[in-house]
Design an enzyme around this catalytic site. Structure first.
Site, PDB file in Angstrom:
ATOM      1  N   PHE A   1       0.866  -1.189   0.000  1.00 59.01           N
ATOM      2  CA  PHE A   1       0.000   0.000   0.000  1.00 59.01           C
ATOM      3  C   PHE A   1       0.890   1.221   0.000  1.00 59.01           C
ATOM      4  O   PHE A   1       1.568   1.503   0.996  1.00 59.01           O
ATOM      5  CB  PHE A   1      -0.850  -0.070   1.270  1.00 59.01           C
ATOM      6  CG  PHE A   1      -1.911   0.979   1.419  1.00 59.01           C
ATOM      7  CD1 PHE A   1      -3.177   0.795   0.871  1.00 59.01           C
ATOM      8  CD2 PHE A   1      -1.680   2.133   2.152  1.00 59.01           C
ATOM      9  CE1 PHE A   1      -4.187   1.734   1.042  1.00 59.01           C
ATOM     10  CE2 PHE A   1      -2.681   3.078   2.335  1.00 59.01           C
ATOM     11  CZ  PHE A   1      -3.934   2.874   1.779  1.00 59.01           C
TER      12      PHE A   1
ATOM     13  N   THR B   1       2.595   6.853   1.751  1.00 56.33           N
ATOM     14  CA  THR B   1       3.640   7.736   2.282  1.00 56.33           C
ATOM     15  C   THR B   1       4.741   7.966   1.251  1.00 56.33           C
ATOM     16  O   THR B   1       5.083   7.067   0.481  1.00 56.33           O
ATOM     17  CB  THR B   1       4.242   7.087   3.549  1.00 56.33           C
ATOM     18  OG1 THR B   1       3.181   6.941   4.490  1.00 56.33           O
ATOM     19  CG2 THR B   1       5.349   7.919   4.146  1.00 56.33           C
TER      20      THR B   1
ATOM     21  N   SER C   1       3.074  12.572   7.443  1.00 59.58           N
ATOM     22  CA  SER C   1       1.808  12.873   8.122  1.00 59.58           C
ATOM     23  C   SER C   1       0.853  13.642   7.225  1.00 59.58           C
ATOM     24  O   SER C   1      -0.351  13.658   7.472  1.00 59.58           O
ATOM     25  CB  SER C   1       2.080  13.693   9.395  1.00 59.58           C
ATOM     26  OG  SER C   1       2.729  12.892  10.354  1.00 59.58           O
TER      27      SER C   1
ATOM     28  N   ILE D   1       7.232   1.525   2.652  1.00 59.69           N
ATOM     29  CA  ILE D   1       6.134   0.683   2.198  1.00 59.69           C
ATOM     30  C   ILE D   1       6.469  -0.783   2.493  1.00 59.69           C
ATOM     31  O   ILE D   1       7.431  -1.344   1.953  1.00 59.69           O
ATOM     32  CB  ILE D   1       5.882   0.888   0.677  1.00 59.69           C
ATOM     33  CG1 ILE D   1       5.733   2.387   0.378  1.00 59.69           C
ATOM     34  CG2 ILE D   1       4.676   0.086   0.235  1.00 59.69           C
ATOM     35  CD1 ILE D   1       4.687   3.132   1.190  1.00 59.69           C
TER      36      ILE D   1
ATOM     37  N   PHE E   1      -7.638   7.062   3.483  1.00 59.98           N
ATOM     38  CA  PHE E   1      -7.924   7.155   4.924  1.00 59.98           C
ATOM     39  C   PHE E   1      -8.901   6.065   5.368  1.00 59.98           C
ATOM     40  O   PHE E   1      -8.806   5.563   6.488  1.00 59.98           O
ATOM     41  CB  PHE E   1      -8.495   8.529   5.285  1.00 59.98           C
ATOM     42  CG  PHE E   1      -7.487   9.651   5.241  1.00 59.98           C
ATOM     43  CD1 PHE E   1      -6.130   9.405   5.301  1.00 59.98           C
ATOM     44  CD2 PHE E   1      -7.896  10.973   5.133  1.00 59.98           C
ATOM     45  CE1 PHE E   1      -5.196  10.439   5.249  1.00 59.98           C
ATOM     46  CE2 PHE E   1      -6.976  12.022   5.091  1.00 59.98           C
ATOM     47  CZ  PHE E   1      -5.625  11.751   5.148  1.00 59.98           C
TER      48      PHE E   1
ATOM     49  N   LEU F   1      -6.737   3.215   6.029  1.00 60.45           N
ATOM     50  CA  LEU F   1      -5.945   3.420   7.251  1.00 60.45           C
ATOM     51  C   LEU F   1      -6.802   3.169   8.481  1.00 60.45           C
ATOM     52  O   LEU F   1      -6.320   2.660   9.503  1.00 60.45           O
ATOM     53  CB  LEU F   1      -5.374   4.845   7.307  1.00 60.45           C
ATOM     54  CG  LEU F   1      -4.315   5.249   6.272  1.00 60.45           C
ATOM     55  CD1 LEU F   1      -3.722   6.604   6.609  1.00 60.45           C
ATOM     56  CD2 LEU F   1      -3.205   4.224   6.151  1.00 60.45           C
TER      57      LEU F   1
ATOM     58  N   GLU G   1       0.750   4.692  10.446  1.00 59.70           N
ATOM     59  CA  GLU G   1      -0.727   4.770  10.556  1.00 59.70           C
ATOM     60  C   GLU G   1      -1.153   5.936  11.438  1.00 59.70           C
ATOM     61  O   GLU G   1      -2.113   5.839  12.205  1.00 59.70           O
ATOM     62  CB  GLU G   1      -1.337   3.465  11.105  1.00 59.70           C
ATOM     63  CG  GLU G   1      -0.832   2.194  10.498  1.00 59.70           C
ATOM     64  CD  GLU G   1      -1.134   2.078   9.018  1.00 59.70           C
ATOM     65  OE1 GLU G   1      -1.790   2.977   8.472  1.00 59.70           O
ATOM     66  OE2 GLU G   1      -0.668   1.106   8.416  1.00 59.70           O
TER      67      GLU G   1
HETATM   68  P1  TGC Z   1      -8.973  16.181   5.907  1.00 57.63           P
HETATM   69  O1  TGC Z   1      -9.313  17.514   5.288  1.00 57.63           O
HETATM   70  O2  TGC Z   1      -9.140  16.026   7.381  1.00 57.63           O
HETATM   71  O3  TGC Z   1      -9.758  15.049   5.141  1.00 57.63           O
HETATM   72  C1  TGC Z   1      -9.670  14.887   3.738  1.00 57.63           C
HETATM   73  C2  TGC Z   1     -10.769  13.938   3.340  1.00 57.63           C
HETATM   74  O4  TGC Z   1     -10.561  12.688   3.975  1.00 57.63           O
HETATM   75  C3  TGC Z   1     -11.679  12.392   4.849  1.00 57.63           C
HETATM   76  N1  TGC Z   1     -11.113  11.770   6.039  1.00 57.63           N
HETATM   77  C4  TGC Z   1     -11.377  10.520   6.380  1.00 57.63           C
HETATM   78  N2  TGC Z   1     -12.157   9.587   5.809  1.00 57.63           N
HETATM   79  C5  TGC Z   1     -12.205   8.382   6.395  1.00 57.63           C
HETATM   80  N3  TGC Z   1     -11.515   8.104   7.525  1.00 57.63           N
HETATM   81  C6  TGC Z   1     -10.716   9.004   8.115  1.00 57.63           C
HETATM   82  N4  TGC Z   1     -10.017   8.673   9.199  1.00 57.63           N
HETATM   83  C7  TGC Z   1     -10.620  10.280   7.546  1.00 57.63           C
HETATM   84  N5  TGC Z   1      -9.922  11.402   7.861  1.00 57.63           N
HETATM   85  C8  TGC Z   1     -10.242  12.305   6.918  1.00 57.63           C
HETATM   86  C9  TGC Z   1     -12.326  13.725   5.133  1.00 57.63           C
HETATM   87  O5  TGC Z   1     -13.682  13.577   5.487  1.00 57.63           O
HETATM   88  C10 TGC Z   1     -12.162  14.408   3.804  1.00 57.63           C
HETATM   89  O6  TGC Z   1     -13.104  13.835   2.918  1.00 57.63           O
HETATM   90  P2  TGC Z   1     -13.839  14.742   1.808  1.00 57.63           P
HETATM   91  O7  TGC Z   1     -14.728  13.808   1.078  1.00 57.63           O
HETATM   92  O8  TGC Z   1     -14.548  15.807   2.581  1.00 57.63           O
HETATM   93  O9  TGC Z   1     -12.733  15.304   0.929  1.00 57.63           O
HETATM   94  O10 TGC Z   1      -7.506  15.862   5.482  1.00 57.63           O
HETATM   95  P3  TGC Z   1      -6.191  16.423   5.955  1.00 57.63           P
HETATM   96  O11 TGC Z   1      -5.236  16.357   4.828  1.00 57.63           O
HETATM   97  O12 TGC Z   1      -6.413  17.752   6.630  1.00 57.63           O
HETATM   98  O13 TGC Z   1      -5.861  15.324   7.052  1.00 57.63           O
HETATM   99  C11 TGC Z   1      -5.318  15.591   8.225  1.00 57.63           C
HETATM  100  C12 TGC Z   1      -4.670  14.333   8.864  1.00 57.63           C
HETATM  101  C13 TGC Z   1      -3.365  14.756   9.510  1.00 57.63           C
HETATM  102  C14 TGC Z   1      -5.641  13.791   9.916  1.00 57.63           C
HETATM  103  C15 TGC Z   1      -4.399  13.221   7.827  1.00 57.63           C
HETATM  104  O14 TGC Z   1      -3.592  13.729   6.808  1.00 57.63           O
HETATM  105  C16 TGC Z   1      -3.728  11.999   8.433  1.00 57.63           C
HETATM  106  O15 TGC Z   1      -4.382  11.122   8.966  1.00 57.63           O
HETATM  107  N6  TGC Z   1      -2.382  11.913   8.313  1.00 57.63           N
HETATM  108  C17 TGC Z   1      -1.637  10.725   8.741  1.00 57.63           C
HETATM  109  C18 TGC Z   1      -1.363   9.883   7.552  1.00 57.63           C
HETATM  110  C19 TGC Z   1      -0.911   8.501   7.948  1.00 57.63           C
HETATM  111  O16 TGC Z   1      -1.407   7.882   8.870  1.00 57.63           O
HETATM  112  N7  TGC Z   1       0.023   7.979   7.184  1.00 57.63           N
HETATM  113  C20 TGC Z   1       0.565   6.654   7.415  1.00 57.63           C
HETATM  114  C21 TGC Z   1       0.384   5.846   6.178  1.00 57.63           C
HETATM  115  S1  TGC Z   1       1.049   4.281   6.354  1.00 57.63           S
HETATM  116  C22 TGC Z   1       1.858   4.018   4.844  1.00 57.63           C
HETATM  117  O17 TGC Z   1       1.773   4.694   3.881  1.00 57.63           O
HETATM  118  C23 TGC Z   1       2.655   2.819   4.773  1.00 57.63           C
HETATM  119  S2  TGC Z   1       1.592   1.500   4.865  1.00 57.63           S
HETATM  120  C24 TGC Z   1       2.228   0.596   6.149  1.00 57.63           C
HETATM  121  C25 TGC Z   1       3.278  -0.314   5.617  1.00 57.63           C
HETATM  122  O18 TGC Z   1       3.380  -0.494   4.407  1.00 57.63           O
HETATM  123  O19 TGC Z   1       4.007  -0.891   6.447  1.00 57.63           O
END
Ligand code: TGC
Length: 390
Positions: free
Chosen positions: A122, A125, A131, A157, A237, A240, A364
């Site tokens: 997936f 990142t 973040s 990843i 998300f 996630l 995550e």
């Molecule tokens: P924001 O404006 O808050 O939201 C954008 C759109 O997303 C929707 N949304 C969600 N939907 C479902 N579940 C959630 N938990 C959601 N959070 C937000 C939201 O409703 C909106 O939808 P729409 O339709 O209105 O456009 O977005 P933002 O950019 O301001 O977000 C803020 C923040 C910091 C919370 C978000 O960016 C975040 O969670 N950041 C952390 C990212 C993260 O956890 N990354 C880790 C990824 S792991 C990886 O890539 C490797 S996989 C693991 C591996 O391979 O080992």
């Protein structure tokens, strides 16, 4: 805790526990030392029914969220790296296809991924977008004939170098605008796709994390995850959410295993004329750890039952991921200290768990991302960006 679970749920947990005792526990120190991911156990995990465990149809096991949580807890009592494989496969890669994919994409990938015959990863990142995935720079452009061409890179990843398929999230609109983000199902043998293992690591050594390079990766128009649910960042998300949910349970397994190591060590380690478990300070630590583990289990159980009935919100998931992970890392560190000098040996699990949990608290969603998610819910004011307005 036993009274909270049905006979069926307990039997699933015991089945996974005995798999961990048989296949993982005897080998994990060596794998960790050698930075080896035991690829050979993937089909066994398929037979165990833990790949895409909570997904229904397409030959997936179709178990409940609580059953999936119990399995995650047992796997992470073995090692976070192995639980992470199961999460990436089921909660991220398979769940992206299951939630947002076309019927053809589901039929092509889900049955073999559930059996462990195909491995998924997936890619969200990036080297400069952790973040803040909205700032991703991987771009997908559609050509006149309909093909998509993807360029960019992804970092941290899991399993990308051995994956058969990658879910790649890419910007189809303006950089910085999360609404243009879309997901693509990318067979990893597509020309231009490459994955490079990131090493050396001090955490999750029995797992593989990679940097992915996408150099003019050309895909047919059918490669995009087509459903409206995948338009914008809510696509990744929503996946996630599933992986974060599994972590709420999983980390309590690492905590429980660390507690057991300290308890067992205290039975036979003698100092000042008697075994450590006779000392009040040792007992006080064990008591605090047991209380914290029980609270963490109750939190996981409550969120799991809600997920299976009324559904859960991102804030509930943030509460569980944030608190259970930091509780677990504290328990693993305390257990390490209770083992004294022996605690730094790979013969004992607590420091391995503590090191692994450094990754788990970071991926995550870091502690801070979850604090700010809760902060926004509590105050109504988003404080993710220093510039405000989010
Ligand atoms: P924001 O404006 O808050 O939201 C954008 C759109 O997303 C929707 N949304 C969600 N939907 C479902 N579940 C959630 N938990 C959601 N959070 C937000 C939201 O409703 C909106 O939808 P729409 O339709 O209105 O456009 O977005 P933002 O950019 O301001 O977000 C803020 C923040 C910091 C919370 C978000 O960016 C975040 O969670 N950041 C952390 C990212 C993260 O956890 N990354 C880790 C990824 S792991 C990886 O890539 C490797 S996989 C693991 C591996 O391979 O080992």
């Amino acid at each position: 805790m036993d009274s909270l679970f049905s006979v069926e749920e307990k039997s699933i947990a015991l089945k996974v526990r005995s798999f961990v005792d048989r296949e993982i526990r005897p080998n994990i120190a060596q794998w960790y030392n050698d930075a080896h991911f035991p690829r050979e156990i993937i089909p066994e995990l398929g037979k165990l029914g833990v790949l895409g465990m909570h997904l229904k149809g397409f030959d997936c096991p179709g178990r409940s969220a609580v059953e999936y949580g119990l399995a995650a807890q047992e796997l992470e009592a073995g090692d976070s790296g192995l639980r992470t494989f199961v999460s990436v496969q089921g909660s991220l890669a398979m769940s992206a296809i299951h939630k947002h994919g076309s019927l053809d994409q589901r039929l092509e990938w889900l049955p073999k991924m559930a059996k462990g015959e195909a491995i998924g990863c997936f890619g969200l990142t990036e080297p400069t977008a952790g973040s803040d995935p909205a700032s991703m720079r991987t771009v997908a452009k559609q050509e006149a004939g309909g093909d998509w061409v993807i360029n960019g890179s992804k970092r941290w990843i899991g399993l990308a170098n051995i994956a058969d398929v990658a879910i790649i999230w890419a910007q189809t609109g303006e950089i910085g605008d999360g609404r243009g983000v879309r997901g693509f199902v990318v067979p990893t043998n597509t020309p231009g796709f490459s994955a490079e293992v990131i090493e050396p690591k001090l955490s999750m050594r029995a797992s593989i994390q990679c940097e992915i390079h996408l150099d003019n990766v050309r895909l047919p128009s059918t490669a995009m995850l087509p459903l409206d649910s995948a338009v914008g960042l809510r696509g990744p998300f929503s996946c996630l959410n599933e992986a974060r949910y599994g972590i709420i349970w999983g980390v309590m397994g690492a905590a429980r295993d660390s507690f057991n190591a300290a308890l067992e060590y205290g039975n036979y380690r003698t100092q000042f004329g008697t075994s450590l478990n006779h000392f009040q300070l040792h007992q006080a630590k064990l008591a605090d750890m047991a209380v914290a583990i029980n609270k963490g289990y109750h939190l996981a159980h409550h969120i799991g039952r809600k997920k299976d009935t009324t559904g859960i919100t991102p804030e509930m998931i943030s509460t569980g991921k944030l608190d259970n992970t930091r509780v677990a890392i504290g328990i693993a560190r305390d257990a390490r200290a209770m083992l004294g000098g022996n605690g730094i040996s790979l013969d004992y699990s607590p420091l391995r768990h503590a090191n692994n949990l450094e990754s788990v608290r970071t991926y995550e969603g870091t502690d801070e991302v979850h604090q700010l998610t809760l902060g926004r819910f509590i105050t109504g004011v988003g404080a993710f960006s220093a510039a405000g307005g989010n």
